[in-house]
Write a protein that holds these residues in place. Structure first.
Motif, PDB file in Angstrom:
ATOM      1  N   ARG A  92       0.804  -1.221   0.000  1.00 41.43           N
ATOM      2  CA  ARG A  92       0.000   0.000   0.000  1.00 41.43           C
ATOM      3  C   ARG A  92       0.838   1.272   0.000  1.00 41.43           C
ATOM      4  NH1 ARG A  92      -0.356  -2.485   4.858  1.00 41.43           N
ATOM      5  NH2 ARG A  92      -0.396  -1.308   6.810  1.00 41.43           N
ATOM      6  N   LEU A  93       2.153   1.137  -0.064  1.00 42.66           N
ATOM      7  CA  LEU A  93       3.004   2.306  -0.307  1.00 42.66           C
ATOM      8  C   LEU A  93       3.315   2.484  -1.792  1.00 42.66           C
ATOM      9  CD1 LEU A  93       5.601   2.169   2.629  1.00 42.66           C
ATOM     10  CD2 LEU A  93       3.705   3.767   2.328  1.00 42.66           C
ATOM     11  N   GLU A  94       2.712   1.646  -2.632  1.00 41.91           N
ATOM     12  CA  GLU A  94       3.023   1.677  -4.066  1.00 41.91           C
ATOM     13  C   GLU A  94       2.855   3.072  -4.660  1.00 41.91           C
ATOM     14  OE1 GLU A  94       1.677  -0.526  -8.243  1.00 41.91           O
ATOM     15  OE2 GLU A  94       0.670  -1.019  -6.350  1.00 41.91           O
ATOM     16  N   ASP A  95       1.805   3.775  -4.287  1.00 48.03           N
ATOM     17  CA  ASP A  95       1.565   5.096  -4.878  1.00 48.03           C
ATOM     18  C   ASP A  95       2.538   6.149  -4.369  1.00 48.03           C
ATOM     19  OD1 ASP A  95       0.528   5.187  -2.309  1.00 48.03           O
ATOM     20  OD2 ASP A  95      -1.178   6.447  -2.849  1.00 48.03           O
ATOM     21  N   LYS A  96       3.349   5.797  -3.361  1.00 43.30           N
ATOM     22  CA  LYS A  96       4.353   6.738  -2.838  1.00 43.30           C
ATOM     23  C   LYS A  96       5.734   6.513  -3.469  1.00 43.30           C
ATOM     24  CE  LYS A  96       1.808   8.657   0.535  1.00 43.30           C
ATOM     25  NZ  LYS A  96       0.533   7.966   0.316  1.00 43.30           N
ATOM     26  N   LEU A  97       5.901   5.405  -4.201  1.00 41.76           N
ATOM     27  CA  LEU A  97       7.207   5.067  -4.754  1.00 41.76           C
ATOM     28  C   LEU A  97       7.572   5.988  -5.909  1.00 41.76           C
ATOM     29  CD1 LEU A  97       6.938   1.166  -4.819  1.00 41.76           C
ATOM     30  CD2 LEU A  97       7.971   2.599  -3.048  1.00 41.76           C
ATOM     31  N   VAL A  98       8.775   6.558  -5.862  1.00 40.51           N
ATOM     32  CA  VAL A  98       9.270   7.434  -6.921  1.00 40.51           C
ATOM     33  C   VAL A  98      10.385   6.760  -7.714  1.00 40.51           C
ATOM     34  CG1 VAL A  98      10.393   9.641  -7.429  1.00 40.51           C
ATOM     35  CG2 VAL A  98       8.636   9.510  -5.643  1.00 40.51           C
ATOM     36  N   ASP A  99      11.345   6.155  -7.007  1.00 49.04           N
ATOM     37  CA  ASP A  99      12.443   5.453  -7.681  1.00 49.04           C
ATOM     38  C   ASP A  99      13.201   4.617  -6.660  1.00 49.04           C
ATOM     39  OD1 ASP A  99      14.045   4.630  -9.754  1.00 49.04           O
ATOM     40  OD2 ASP A  99      15.242   6.464  -9.861  1.00 49.04           O
ATOM     41  N   SER A 100      13.890   3.597  -7.168  1.00 48.54           N
ATOM     42  CA  SER A 100      14.761   2.753  -6.356  1.00 48.54           C
ATOM     43  C   SER A 100      16.071   2.621  -7.114  1.00 48.54           C
ATOM     44  CB  SER A 100      14.106   1.386  -6.126  1.00 48.54           C
ATOM     45  OG  SER A 100      14.807   0.618  -5.176  1.00 48.54           O
ATOM     46  N   GLN A 101      17.185   2.903  -6.450  1.00 49.95           N
ATOM     47  CA  GLN A 101      18.454   3.042  -7.157  1.00 49.95           C
ATOM     48  C   GLN A 101      19.558   2.222  -6.516  1.00 49.95           C
ATOM     49  OE1 GLN A 101      19.279   7.259  -7.036  1.00 49.95           O
ATOM     50  NE2 GLN A 101      17.416   7.814  -8.174  1.00 49.95           N
ATOM     51  N   VAL A 102      20.539   1.861  -7.350  1.00 48.12           N
ATOM     52  CA  VAL A 102      21.767   1.206  -6.904  1.00 48.12           C
ATOM     53  C   VAL A 102      22.922   2.157  -7.215  1.00 48.12           C
ATOM     54  CG1 VAL A 102      23.348  -0.710  -7.339  1.00 48.12           C
ATOM     55  CG2 VAL A 102      20.877  -1.125  -7.252  1.00 48.12           C
ATOM     56  N   HIS A 103      23.673   2.537  -6.203  1.00 52.50           N
ATOM     57  CA  HIS A 103      24.783   3.476  -6.397  1.00 52.50           C
ATOM     58  C   HIS A 103      26.105   2.711  -6.453  1.00 52.50           C
ATOM     59  CE1 HIS A 103      22.444   7.265  -4.857  1.00 52.50           C
ATOM     60  NE2 HIS A 103      21.828   6.620  -5.821  1.00 52.50           N
ATOM     61  N   SER A 104      26.264   1.955  -7.530  1.00 50.49           N
ATOM     62  CA  SER A 104      27.420   1.060  -7.648  1.00 50.49           C
ATOM     63  C   SER A 104      28.739   1.806  -7.817  1.00 50.49           C
ATOM     64  CB  SER A 104      27.211   0.102  -8.822  1.00 50.49           C
ATOM     65  OG  SER A 104      26.992   0.815 -10.023  1.00 50.49           O
ATOM     66  N   GLU A 105      28.672   3.084  -8.137  1.00 52.18           N
ATOM     67  CA  GLU A 105      29.902   3.863  -8.309  1.00 52.18           C
ATOM     68  C   GLU A 105      30.539   4.254  -6.981  1.00 52.18           C
ATOM     69  OE1 GLU A 105      26.704   6.931  -7.690  1.00 52.18           O
ATOM     70  OE2 GLU A 105      26.873   4.953  -8.617  1.00 52.18           O
ATOM     71  N   ILE A 106      29.815   4.087  -5.880  1.00 55.67           N
ATOM     72  CA  ILE A 106      30.320   4.487  -4.572  1.00 55.67           C
ATOM     73  C   ILE A 106      31.127   3.336  -3.965  1.00 55.67           C
ATOM     74  CG2 ILE A 106      29.710   5.266  -2.255  1.00 55.67           C
ATOM     75  CD1 ILE A 106      29.147   7.290  -4.490  1.00 55.67           C
ATOM     76  N   LEU A 107      32.399   3.608  -3.694  1.00 55.64           N
ATOM     77  CA  LEU A 107      33.296   2.604  -3.135  1.00 55.64           C
ATOM     78  C   LEU A 107      33.383   2.777  -1.615  1.00 55.64           C
ATOM     79  CD1 LEU A 107      36.095   2.844  -5.856  1.00 55.64           C
ATOM     80  CD2 LEU A 107      34.079   1.354  -5.823  1.00 55.64           C
ATOM     81  N   GLY A 108      34.201   1.982  -0.977  1.00 58.51           N
ATOM     82  CA  GLY A 108      34.378   2.067   0.476  1.00 58.51           C
ATOM     83  C   GLY A 108      33.996   0.793   1.188  1.00 58.51           C
ATOM     84  N   SER A 109      33.308  -0.117   0.481  1.00 61.51           N
ATOM     85  CA  SER A 109      32.873  -1.394   1.036  1.00 61.51           C
ATOM     86  C   SER A 109      32.771  -2.379  -0.118  1.00 61.51           C
ATOM     87  CB  SER A 109      31.514  -1.225   1.726  1.00 61.51           C
ATOM     88  OG  SER A 109      30.928  -2.484   2.039  1.00 61.51           O
TER      89      SER A 109
END
Length: 254
Positions: free
Chosen positions: A223-240
């Motif tokens: 029921r949060l479907e109408d609140k979803l804007v985007d889901s992202q993977v930030h694979s360019e960020i290193l450190g782990s």
């Protein structure tokens, strides 16, 4: 609203590798971390404008979760009320006015599957916890769930069938979770996009060649479907050996 989740694989080491630069640049409303690998008093983070909540493992240098949030939650719960999960610092549940936020570092079943039974018990307890919360208000689950759900979620699916993180049992528990009224937000937006991985082995050139797994997730109540804007993977960020993931939500109209 912007939410970030990152398995930092040792927060002190990640801080030395630029964690705070990313943290301040991304300016998330809620920032969740897993595998902090530290005890109380071993790090002090000056995160102005954020409330900090930590769940430490009893074992030194192991597991652990934390949540940094601009908005103070109504309540905070640590663990699932079971000794094995509480002692490893694997879960924090924060209640906000409009939703629950559950930050999780799921137990790894280990290479020889020695902890598979413990892992499956954890899955059952976690699902019960989520269902109980979801009856009260919508929830957002995030973190390192230590499973690649489908073949698209790892590079070498054929050679990894039956291995830790890609067993029939673990994948089945993820399917059951999603069929219980929840959305895998990345696949909601990008159902057929491959190469969206969040973890890579430290073996030479593996990350450069994007030979990875997607084992970090943002999952929400249907029921949060109408609140979803985007889901992202930030694979360019290193450190782990993991990269950060991000969920963007519309705020409720006031």
């Amino acid at each position: 609203m912007k939410l970030v989740s990152w398995n930092v694989n040792g927060l002190r080491a990640c801080v030395r590798k630029g964690f705070l630069d990313y943290f301040h640049e991304v300016n998330a409303d809620i920032f969740c971390v897993q595998e902090t690998k530290l005890q109380e008093g071993q790090i002090e983070l000056d995160l102005k404008g954020y409330h900090q909540y930590w769940n430490y493992a009893e074992r030194k240098g192991y597991s652990g979760t934390a949540v940094f949030t601009k908005q103070k939650p109504i309540s905070v719960q640590y663990g699932l009320g079971e000794e094995n999960s509480q002692s490893e610092g694997r879960i924090i549940t924060l209640e906000f006015e409009e939703f629950f936020l559950v930050n999780v570092y799921t137990p790894n079943s280990q290479r020889d599957l020695a902890r598979l039974d413990i892992r499956l018990e954890w899955e059952d307890a976690l699902l019960n916890h989520l269902k109980m919360l979801d009856e009260q208000k919508p929830l957002i689950l995030c973190g390192d769930l230590n499973v690649a759900h489908n073949e698209i979620d790892l590079k070498n699916d054929k050679t990894n069938h039956g291995n830790s993180g890609f067993t029939t049992e673990e994948r089945g528990k993820m399917t059951r979770l999603l069929e219980s009224g929840f959305i895998d937000t990345l696949r909601y937006f990008y159902p057929d996009t491959d190469g969206l991985y969040t973890w890579w082995s430290y073996m030479k050139t593996v990350r450069e060649r994007n030979i990875g797994w997607r084992i970090d997730y943002f999952i929400t109540s249907n029921r949060l479907e109408d609140k979803l804007v985007d889901s992202q993977v930030h694979s360019e960020i290193l450190g782990s050996d993991h990269c950060p993931i991000m969920l963007l939500l519309r705020k409720a109209q006031s």
